[in-house]
Design a protein around this motif. Structure first.
Motif, PDB file in Angstrom:
ATOM      1  N   ASN A  22       0.816  -1.199   0.000  1.00 25.53           N
ATOM      2  CA  ASN A  22       0.000   0.000   0.000  1.00 25.53           C
ATOM      3  C   ASN A  22       0.861   1.266   0.000  1.00 25.53           C
ATOM      4  N   ASP A  26       1.495   4.279  -2.809  1.00 25.84           N
ATOM      5  CA  ASP A  26       1.422   5.699  -2.467  1.00 25.84           C
ATOM      6  C   ASP A  26       2.691   6.431  -2.858  1.00 25.84           C
ATOM      7  N   ARG A  29       2.909   6.997  -6.501  1.00 29.81           N
ATOM      8  CA  ARG A  29       2.019   8.088  -6.941  1.00 29.81           C
ATOM      9  C   ARG A  29       2.553   9.439  -6.497  1.00 29.81           C
ATOM     10  N   ALA A  30       3.123   9.437  -5.290  1.00 32.19           N
ATOM     11  CA  ALA A  30       3.674  10.692  -4.774  1.00 32.19           C
ATOM     12  C   ALA A  30       4.819  11.161  -5.649  1.00 32.19           C
ATOM     13  N   ALA A  48       7.123  10.939   3.699  1.00 30.28           N
ATOM     14  CA  ALA A  48       5.739  11.083   4.153  1.00 30.28           C
ATOM     15  C   ALA A  48       4.912   9.859   3.795  1.00 30.28           C
ATOM     16  N   THR A  49       5.194   9.239   2.663  1.00 32.01           N
ATOM     17  CA  THR A  49       4.364   8.110   2.256  1.00 32.01           C
ATOM     18  C   THR A  49       4.851   6.777   2.810  1.00 32.01           C
ATOM     19  N   ALA A  51       7.193   6.221   5.581  1.00 34.40           N
ATOM     20  CA  ALA A  51       7.448   6.072   7.005  1.00 34.40           C
ATOM     21  C   ALA A  51       6.157   6.274   7.782  1.00 34.40           C
ATOM     22  N   LYS A  52       5.972   5.473   8.811  1.00 34.36           N
ATOM     23  CA  LYS A  52       4.739   5.578   9.571  1.00 34.36           C
ATOM     24  C   LYS A  52       4.965   6.020  11.014  1.00 34.36           C
TER      25      LYS A  52
END
Lengths: 477, 322
Positions: A22, A26, A29-30, A48-49, A51-52
């Motif tokens: 997922n 992202d 796309r980013a 940003a996309t 790392a959580k």
């Protein structure tokens, strides 16, 4: 582009950062949105996309820096520069130190336009020419293309270094270089040329080797560590060496967290229970029996109460560390845990575990309580005096020890009392079942008064036993 | 389901400028994350210390898009009925009582229980329709005609059960109400979740969000924020003040001053007509940006040193710019 991104994900995984599919989508796309041209923007978009958490973000940024650090050959000192090559070698370093922001785009563009022809065709120049002219940018590019072609990103073990180094050199055109060197040697006219070429080959080897080592650090760390972790999991606790303790902490901590998570969820099924019909009717009699106000039967949340008692004497010294470690980790997860340690008398260590970080706490307990001369009889007497009142039908008693009593009195009758009072008594013994009852082991006397008595001497054992324990616990709740 | 097409942002910088236009100075990292969240239609999980502008970010975004901000404050024990919808139980009861006669009339002529039930079934879901539904923030957010910014504040304070419930909302922007069916968002809302890290969020939730961590600002950013938020502040005082706050953040404090405190302090100093920081002035106003007795004491002890350092830093900055 896509290949570069995929390599980057691989590198992230290599650094122990799990990137879900997922997140990968992202990220792709980013990148489409922000483009490759702005390095800082690209970095923060990927961060940003992908790392959580904050720590993941730091890791991600670090990998980004290492991954998009463009390799440059460092040649100008190695090859005595011939006058015509002067401008070229001068351009080399300046190219290498150019704002790295442009480089991803540049090298990507080059890789794309270079087409499938790959490396040997590259700029159409022979490897020897590139080396002699000291064109570090072109060399770096060719090295990367070669690495891509042979799939360097699959590297994961240090023994593969030699193999990949050779493969990359070959893909860069080592063969023709070798031939040229051989030719030059045969021509007595150009001994100087041959010498320079040989030197260049040495430098090439060193550079490629360096490159492979860096990539190994990027891609290979996590798989190797994973292998090591698997080994540690199944290894007997007594055989684990001191240098692996830190790693064990992490493993044990993760395990305790996993166990607690899996089993605490089931507990809190529903806080709001069923409709309390009687109470509702009674209360609403005032409204002509129309139920304006409702009352709900609250469900009591059953929190597991665990009393853990751990032997830290000499005979179980190697295990005690891990058992304490596990207790400490468990204490962070389970709400109501009391921990005790003993050699010849019972000591409450809950406070120590709560107030100190794990390493210090374990060391402190080992120092304060550890020693030789276990006395299970005395300890059971202590339990009888200090603890028995606190043990009720909701308590689980967890005893970790080898039941080697130095020929003292067994006092199994106290175990019987425990057995009758507690919900569960679990004894984890580091010795194999075959040894129970041999020598001064009293395990045969204690085992009948345990709901579960098991051999437990590796982390995997520990996890399985405790998982079964907690499952049984919540099922019967 | 529509999504925001207007206004769309061409680039991160455009968005950053729009933020600045509504007096929210966003760092590059913040602008990037919001830009991506907006374009990828993903919720943004904002973490960071208290008072760095997590909630402000959502407000600013609502202002930029000119849509309502719907805020849901999370707390322990928050459940579906408070977050999504609730049946107006009292109203339902009242209506049945009031309509008793009407019901009697309706039933007139029906012979037997079965026939009466049949009549009732003809009007089946009257009492479980939108009229008796008390919409709560999530429901409201899905029902906004022009879309909205949904702020789920302090999501870490909610229970794990509620977090699991949020997942459907966050990934598909829809919720299931047993009596009404699935409700889809008319326009996908922009979602911000804020967290103070009192507990770790589940992986499932994190996976659905973009992660944004807002740290304490860099000096330059903080100066810009002050310029915007406290217009009358002189440049010199701004420099000194920011340098001082930055120095205070290096101390070992229970609660470090964050941007909101800096702004409060700047406003205070402005009221006091201060031109420069002086020892007495700072000492008297320490309590504006330090919230604990212990913190105030430890800062007080080191005040001269802090002030000296702040002045030096401010000068260095000034010199490098001049």
């Amino acid at each position: 582009m896509q290949a570069t991104l995929e390599d980057f994900f691989k590198a992230l995984r290599g650094s122990d950062l799990d990137v879900s599919l997922n997140a990968q989508v992202d990220a792709a796309r980013a990148v489409q949105l922000v483009g490759w041209s702005d390095r800082t923007l690209l970095k923060s978009a990927l961060g940003a996309t992908l790392a959580k958490t904050i720590s993941d973000r730091a890791l991600c940024d670090d990998v980004f820096e290492r991954f998009f650090h463009f390799e440059s050959f460092d040649f100008e000192k190695a090859l005595a520069p011939q006058p015509p090559a002067e401008p070229a070698s001068g351009a080399g370093p300046s190219e290498a130190t150019a704002p790295p922001g442009d480089e991803p785009a540049k090298s990507q563009g080059a890789a794309g336009s270079g087409g499938s022809g790959g490396c040997r065709g590259g700029g159409g120049q022979a490897l020897s020419q590139l080396l002699l002219s000291g064109d570090s940018a072109a060399l770096a590019k060719r090295m990367q293309e070669a690495a891509r072609e042979i799939g360097l990103t699959d590297i994961w073990f240090f023994t593969q270094k030699g193999y990949y180094t050779l493969k990359i050199q070959q893909a860069m055109g080592l063969e023709s270089l070798e031939r040229e060197i051989a030719d030059a040697r045969r021509q007595t006219l150009a001994p100087e040329h041959a010498r320079r070429l040989e030197l260049a080959r040495k430098r090439l080897y060193a550079e490629v080797r360096n490159y492979v080592e860096r990539k190994l650090a990027l891609y290979g760390t996590a798989p190797t560590r994973q292998l090591h972790d698997d080994f540690l999991l199944s290894q007997r606790l007594s055989n684990i060496e001191a240098r692996d303790f830190a790693r064990m902490h992490v493993i044990v901590y993760k395990m305790a967290k996993r166990l607690a998570e899996r089993h605490s969820r089931r507990k809190k099924r529903r806080v709001r229970g069923q409709l309390d019909f009687r109470r509702t009717l009674r209360k609403n009699a005032a409204y002509d029996g129309v139920m304006f106000e409702t009352f709900w039967r609250a469900k009591v949340v059953d929190r597991p109460r665990v009393v853990a008692i751990c032997d830290v004497s000499g005979s179980v010294r190697q295990y005690a560390r891990f058992l304490l470690l596990f207790l400490h980790s468990l204490g962070e997860q389970v709400s109501d845990l009391r921990s005790f340690a003993f050699t010849n008398h019972l000591v409450d260590v809950s406070e120590t575990f709560e107030s100190l970080p794990v390493e210090q706490a374990v060391d402190k307990v080992m120092q304060a309580v550890g020693g030789s001369g276990t006395d299970y009889g005395q300890v059971l007497l202590d339990i009888h005096e200090q603890l028995l009142d606190d043990i009720g039908r909701r308590t689980t008693v967890l005893i970790l020890g080898d039941a080697r009593n130095n020929r003292g009195e067994a006092r199994a009758e106290i175990m019987q009392l425990l057995y009758q009072r507690a919900r569960r008594v679990i004894w984890l013994n580091p010795e194999p079942v075959a040894f129970w009852g041999l020598g001064d082991s009293e395990m045969k006397h204690y085992a009948p008064y345990c709901h579960i008595a098991r051999e437990c001497n590796s982390i995997m054992h520990l996890e399985r036993t405790l998982d079964a324990l907690l499952r049984a616990h919540s099922a019967s709740a | 389901m529509k999504s925001f097409h207007q206004p769309h942002f061409d680039s991160v910088d455009v968005l950053a400028r729009r933020f600045a236009a509504v007096d929210y100075i966003a760092s590059r990292g913040i602008a990037t994350a919001v830009y991506l969240g907006f374009n990828l239609e993903k919720p943004i999980l904002v973490e960071g210390p208290a008072g760095v502008g997590k909630t402000e970010l959502a407000k600013a975004m609502a202002q930029i898009l000119d849509v309502p901000l719907i805020r849901m404050q999370c707390y322990e024990g928050l459940d579906e009925s408070k977050a999504l919808y609730e049946w107006k139980y009292g109203k339902q009861m009242l209506y049945t009582q009031l309509l008793k006669d009407k019901l009697g009339e309706m039933m007139a002529g029906a012979i037997g229980l079965a026939a009466s039930m049949e009549r009732l079934h003809a009007h089946d879901d009257l009492f479980f329709s939108a009229h008796f539904l008390e919409p709560r923030p999530l429901y409201q957010a899905l029902h906004q005609e022009r879309g909205c910014v949904l702020l789920v504040d302090e999501v870490d304070k909610s229970d794990p059960e509620f977090e699991a419930f949020l997942l459907e909302v966050l990934s598909d922007f829809q919720v299931s109400v047993p009596e009404l069916g699935t409700i889809k968002a008319k326009v996908k809302p922009i979602v911000f979740l804020t967290s103070n890290n009192t507990r770790e969020m589940s992986d499932a939730l994190k996976r659905r969000c973009l992660h944004l961590h807002i740290p304490f600002p860099e000096p330059a950013l903080e100066r810009r924020i002050l310029e915007r938020r406290v217009p009358g502040l002189s440049a010199a005082l701004n420099r000194e003040l920011v340098a001082f706050i930055q120095a205070v953040r290096q101390l070992d404090l229970k609660k470090q001053p964050s941007i909101s405190e800096t702004i409060d302090w700047a406003k205070t100093l402005l009221l006091l007509n201060a031109e420069h920081l002086s020892l007495d002035l700072v000492r008297e106003t320490l309590n504006v940006f330090l919230k604990f007795e212990g913190d105030i004491d430890s800062a007080d002890e080191q005040l001269p040193a802090l002030l000296n350092q702040a002045r030096k830093d401010a000068e260095i900055h000034h010199a490098s710019h001049a």
